[in-house]
Motif scaffolding. Structure first.
Motif, short mmCIF file in Angstrom:
data_model
loop_
_atom_site.label_atom_id
_atom_site.label_comp_id
_atom_site.label_asym_id
_atom_site.label_seq_id
_atom_site.Cartn_x
_atom_site.Cartn_y
_atom_site.Cartn_z
N GLN A 76 0.83 -1.21 0.00
CA GLN A 76 0.00 0.00 0.00
C GLN A 76 0.87 1.26 0.00
OE1 GLN A 76 -3.40 -0.02 -0.43
NE2 GLN A 76 -3.01 2.12 -0.85
N PHE A 77 1.98 1.22 0.72
CA PHE A 77 2.90 2.36 0.72
C PHE A 77 3.44 2.60 -0.68
CE2 PHE A 77 7.25 4.02 0.98
CZ PHE A 77 7.03 5.19 1.68
N LYS A 101 2.04 1.74 -3.54
CA LYS A 101 0.96 2.27 -4.39
C LYS A 101 0.72 3.75 -4.11
CE LYS A 101 -1.64 -2.00 -4.95
NZ LYS A 101 -2.90 -2.70 -4.66
N ASP A 102 0.70 4.11 -2.83
CA ASP A 102 0.49 5.51 -2.46
C ASP A 102 1.63 6.40 -2.96
OD1 ASP A 102 -1.87 4.77 -1.23
OD2 ASP A 102 -1.03 4.80 0.80
N ALA A 103 2.86 5.89 -2.88
CA ALA A 103 4.01 6.65 -3.35
C ALA A 103 3.92 6.89 -4.85
CB ALA A 103 5.30 5.92 -2.99
N GLU A 138 1.20 6.94 -6.66
CA GLU A 138 0.11 7.89 -6.90
C GLU A 138 0.55 9.32 -6.58
OE1 GLU A 138 -3.21 9.46 -8.22
OE2 GLU A 138 -2.68 7.35 -8.42
N LEU A 139 1.36 9.47 -5.54
CA LEU A 139 1.87 10.79 -5.18
C LEU A 139 2.76 11.34 -6.29
CD1 LEU A 139 2.03 13.01 -3.04
CD2 LEU A 139 3.95 11.77 -2.02
N SER A 195 0.46 12.42 -9.18
CA SER A 195 -0.44 13.55 -8.94
C SER A 195 0.30 14.83 -8.55
CB SER A 195 -1.45 13.18 -7.85
OG SER A 195 -0.79 12.98 -6.62
#
Length: 96
Positions: A10-11, A13-15, A17-18, A21
């Motif tokens: 999840q980290f 994936k979030d990274a 996405e960051l 974006s």
């Protein structure tokens, strides 16, 4: 990913996405997250490959699931039709 990573999925994936974006450079995002910039760059590349073309195994699994679900829907529609006819029959019998 087949090999283990010290970062949770999840980290990662979030990274990714960051990075996508944000208007900040990848190196700065990596620095802010405390991740090596090459590691983050690899995560982004992997994510882009994953979005571009789903794996054949995943695609086949999705098609199999879709086929099974369509079959189940057909069975349920048949059962519903049988029950509807039975209910109409018994309603007529009770009305005599």
């Amino acid at each position: 990913m087949s090999r283990s990573s010290k970062y949770p999925e999840q980290f990662r994936k979030d990274a990714v996405e960051l990075v996508r974006s944000s208007d900040r450079p990848l190196r700065q995002v990596a620095r802010d997250l405390g991740v090596n910039h090459e590691t983050l760059r690899n995560w982004v590349k992997i994510a882009e490959r994953g979005q571009a073309k789903p794996s054949d195994a995943a695609s086949a699994a999705s098609e199999d699931e879709l086929r099974a679900l369509r079959k189940r829907v057909a069975e349920l529609e048949l059962e519903k039709e049988i029950l509807r006819k039975a209910a109409a029959y018994f309603a007529k019998e009770m009305g005599r």
